[in-house]
Design a protein around this motif. Structure first.
Motif, PDB file in Angstrom:
ATOM      1  N   SER A  71     150.457  79.518 114.776  1.00  0.00           N
ATOM      2  CA  SER A  71     149.334  79.697 113.841  1.00  0.00           C
ATOM      3  C   SER A  71     148.443  80.892 114.145  1.00  0.00           C
ATOM      4  CB  SER A  71     148.452  78.448 113.860  1.00  0.00           C
ATOM      5  OG  SER A  71     147.824  78.318 115.140  1.00  0.00           O
ATOM      6  N   GLY A  72     148.708  81.591 115.242  1.00  0.00           N
ATOM      7  CA  GLY A  72     147.806  82.680 115.619  1.00  0.00           C
ATOM      8  C   GLY A  72     146.403  82.165 115.925  1.00  0.00           C
ATOM      9  N   TRP A  73     146.308  80.930 116.359  1.00  0.00           N
ATOM     10  CA  TRP A  73     145.035  80.271 116.680  1.00  0.00           C
ATOM     11  C   TRP A  73     144.138  80.100 115.450  1.00  0.00           C
ATOM     12  CZ3 TRP A  73     143.941  77.456 120.852  1.00  0.00           C
ATOM     13  CH2 TRP A  73     144.728  77.634 121.990  1.00  0.00           C
ATOM     14  N   ASN A  74     144.738  79.989 114.284  1.00  0.00           N
ATOM     15  CA  ASN A  74     143.992  79.761 113.044  1.00  0.00           C
ATOM     16  C   ASN A  74     144.082  78.276 112.701  1.00  0.00           C
ATOM     17  OD1 ASN A  74     143.008  79.542 110.454  1.00  0.00           O
ATOM     18  ND2 ASN A  74     144.364  81.075 109.571  1.00  0.00           N
ATOM     19  N   PRO A  75     142.964  77.534 112.825  1.00  0.00           N
ATOM     20  CA  PRO A  75     143.011  76.093 112.586  1.00  0.00           C
ATOM     21  C   PRO A  75     143.303  75.707 111.135  1.00  0.00           C
ATOM     22  CG  PRO A  75     140.787  76.783 113.155  1.00  0.00           C
ATOM     23  CD  PRO A  75     141.663  77.976 113.296  1.00  0.00           C
ATOM     24  N   SER A  76     143.201  76.643 110.209  1.00  0.00           N
ATOM     25  CA  SER A  76     143.521  76.315 108.813  1.00  0.00           C
ATOM     26  C   SER A  76     144.827  76.974 108.362  1.00  0.00           C
ATOM     27  CB  SER A  76     142.363  76.694 107.892  1.00  0.00           C
ATOM     28  OG  SER A  76     142.080  78.066 107.992  1.00  0.00           O
ATOM     29  N   ALA A  77     145.632  77.437 109.310  1.00  0.00           N
ATOM     30  CA  ALA A  77     146.922  78.052 108.973  1.00  0.00           C
ATOM     31  C   ALA A  77     147.805  77.029 108.264  1.00  0.00           C
ATOM     32  CB  ALA A  77     147.615  78.558 110.239  1.00  0.00           C
ATOM     33  N   THR A  78     148.400  77.468 107.169  1.00  0.00           N
ATOM     34  CA  THR A  78     149.293  76.608 106.394  1.00  0.00           C
ATOM     35  C   THR A  78     150.602  77.335 106.155  1.00  0.00           C
ATOM     36  OG1 THR A  78     147.374  75.664 105.255  1.00  0.00           O
ATOM     37  CG2 THR A  78     149.522  75.282 104.260  1.00  0.00           C
ATOM     38  N   ASN A  79     151.694  76.682 106.454  1.00  0.00           N
ATOM     39  CA  ASN A  79     153.008  77.239 106.180  1.00  0.00           C
ATOM     40  C   ASN A  79     153.324  76.960 104.714  1.00  0.00           C
ATOM     41  OD1 ASN A  79     155.899  77.341 105.775  1.00  0.00           O
ATOM     42  ND2 ASN A  79     156.082  77.467 107.998  1.00  0.00           N
ATOM     43  N   SER A  80     153.427  78.019 103.926  1.00  0.00           N
ATOM     44  CA  SER A  80     153.607  77.853 102.481  1.00  0.00           C
ATOM     45  C   SER A  80     154.940  77.205 102.121  1.00  0.00           C
ATOM     46  CB  SER A  80     153.452  79.197 101.765  1.00  0.00           C
ATOM     47  OG  SER A  80     154.406  80.114 102.251  1.00  0.00           O
ATOM     48  N   SER A  81     155.947  77.345 102.947  1.00  0.00           N
ATOM     49  CA  SER A  81     157.244  76.746 102.591  1.00  0.00           C
ATOM     50  C   SER A  81     157.365  75.292 103.053  1.00  0.00           C
ATOM     51  CB  SER A  81     158.393  77.579 103.138  1.00  0.00           C
ATOM     52  OG  SER A  81     158.345  77.646 104.538  1.00  0.00           O
ATOM     53  N   SER A  82     156.820  74.961 104.208  1.00  0.00           N
ATOM     54  CA  SER A  82     156.991  73.591 104.718  1.00  0.00           C
ATOM     55  C   SER A  82     155.743  72.723 104.536  1.00  0.00           C
ATOM     56  CB  SER A  82     157.345  73.616 106.202  1.00  0.00           C
ATOM     57  OG  SER A  82     156.221  74.008 106.976  1.00  0.00           O
ATOM     58  N   ALA A  90     151.329  70.947 112.505  1.00  0.00           N
ATOM     59  CA  ALA A  90     151.794  69.578 112.324  1.00  0.00           C
ATOM     60  C   ALA A  90     152.397  69.437 110.925  1.00  0.00           C
ATOM     61  CB  ALA A  90     150.625  68.604 112.492  1.00  0.00           C
ATOM     62  N   LEU A  91     153.474  68.646 110.838  1.00  0.00           N
ATOM     63  CA  LEU A  91     154.146  68.437 109.558  1.00  0.00           C
ATOM     64  C   LEU A  91     154.392  66.956 109.353  1.00  0.00           C
ATOM     65  CD1 LEU A  91     155.469  69.725 107.094  1.00  0.00           C
ATOM     66  CD2 LEU A  91     157.584  69.885 108.398  1.00  0.00           C
ATOM     67  N   PRO A  92     153.746  66.335 108.424  1.00  0.00           N
ATOM     68  CA  PRO A  92     152.653  66.888 107.626  1.00  0.00           C
ATOM     69  C   PRO A  92     151.368  66.978 108.447  1.00  0.00           C
ATOM     70  CG  PRO A  92     152.946  64.571 107.084  1.00  0.00           C
ATOM     71  CD  PRO A  92     154.035  64.932 108.067  1.00  0.00           C
ATOM     72  N   GLY A  93     150.482  67.804 107.985  1.00  0.00           N
ATOM     73  CA  GLY A  93     149.225  68.009 108.699  1.00  0.00           C
ATOM     74  C   GLY A  93     148.427  66.730 108.865  1.00  0.00           C
ATOM     75  N   SER A  94     148.567  65.831 107.917  1.00  0.00           N
ATOM     76  CA  SER A  94     147.801  64.581 107.957  1.00  0.00           C
ATOM     77  C   SER A  94     148.141  63.728 109.178  1.00  0.00           C
ATOM     78  CB  SER A  94     148.029  63.784 106.675  1.00  0.00           C
ATOM     79  OG  SER A  94     149.407  63.490 106.518  1.00  0.00           O
ATOM     80  N   LYS A  95     149.248  64.013 109.865  1.00  0.00           N
ATOM     81  CA  LYS A  95     149.560  63.308 111.117  1.00  0.00           C
ATOM     82  C   LYS A  95     148.407  63.428 112.106  1.00  0.00           C
ATOM     83  CE  LYS A  95     154.558  63.914 111.653  1.00  0.00           C
ATOM     84  NZ  LYS A  95     155.552  64.554 112.531  1.00  0.00           N
ATOM     85  N   MET A  96     147.708  64.573 112.031  1.00  0.00           N
ATOM     86  CA  MET A  96     146.631  64.811 112.998  1.00  0.00           C
ATOM     87  C   MET A  96     145.439  63.891 112.799  1.00  0.00           C
ATOM     88  SD  MET A  96     146.756  68.934 113.624  1.00  0.00           S
ATOM     89  CE  MET A  96     146.674  69.435 111.904  1.00  0.00           C
ATOM     90  N   SER A  97     145.428  63.140 111.687  1.00  0.00           N
ATOM     91  CA  SER A  97     144.329  62.193 111.471  1.00  0.00           C
ATOM     92  C   SER A  97     144.318  61.121 112.557  1.00  0.00           C
ATOM     93  CB  SER A  97     144.422  61.561 110.081  1.00  0.00           C
ATOM     94  OG  SER A  97     145.581  60.743 109.983  1.00  0.00           O
ATOM     95  N   ALA A  98     145.437  60.931 113.252  1.00  0.00           N
ATOM     96  CA  ALA A  98     145.478  59.991 114.374  1.00  0.00           C
ATOM     97  C   ALA A  98     144.522  60.411 115.480  1.00  0.00           C
ATOM     98  CB  ALA A  98     146.905  59.886 114.926  1.00  0.00           C
ATOM     99  N   ALA A  99     144.207  61.696 115.548  1.00  0.00           N
ATOM    100  CA  ALA A  99     143.299  62.207 116.577  1.00  0.00           C
ATOM    101  C   ALA A  99     141.860  62.301 116.065  1.00  0.00           C
ATOM    102  CB  ALA A  99     143.761  63.578 117.059  1.00  0.00           C
TER     103      ALA A  99
END
Length: 138
Positions: A71-82, A90-99
């Motif tokens: 991510s280049g240390w960008n907390p809002s980095a989004t992979n447009s294809s995945s 994280a894929l999906p990003g919502s997995k991080m809601s566990a933290a």
């Protein structure tokens, strides 16, 4: 402003356009630099948070290498294809809601989730980095 300056401008509309274009370009460059500086500040802030959470130098270095590649240390980095999201993609990003519920915006939450993921799946950030180097993903 002198009269001769005004005459020169009136006599040469091409000069006016050139001067205006240079001024606009200069202004655009200044405006373009601001987000890059903000992103750099955001990255260094996230790195500082990670360093506090991962005091071991070798483990921090491995974690940092993964995050830099992902991510280049960008907390809002989004992979447009995945759709992968955040510092650790994280894929999906919502997995991080566990933290934490602030996973979309809080680098500390993303780092905590990523560190937990690396430790549970690979044993450590260093082992995750070894896997990343062999496969270009983790």
């Amino acid at each position: 402003m002198s009269v001769s300056f005004i005459r020169n401008i009136a006599a040469s509309p091409k000069k006016v356009l050139t001067t205006a274009a240079v001024a606009a370009a200069a202004t655009g460059m200044v405006l373009a630099a601001a987000p890059a500086q903000a992103a750099t500040g955001q990255a260094s802030s996230a790195q500082a948070i990670a360093h506090k959470m991962i005091p071991d130098a070798a483990q921090f270095s491995a974690f940092s290498k993964i995050v830099e590649h992902e991510s280049g240390w960008n907390p809002s980095a989004t992979n447009s294809s995945s759709g992968a999201y955040g510092l650790v993609q994280a894929l999906p990003g919502s997995k991080m809601s566990a933290a934490g519920s602030d996973w979309k915006t809080n680098p500390a939450t993303q780092i905590k989730w990523g560190l937990d993921y690396m430790n549970s799946r690979y044993g450590s950030p260093a082992a995750a980095w070894n896997f990343w180097q062999a496969h270009n993903w983790y």
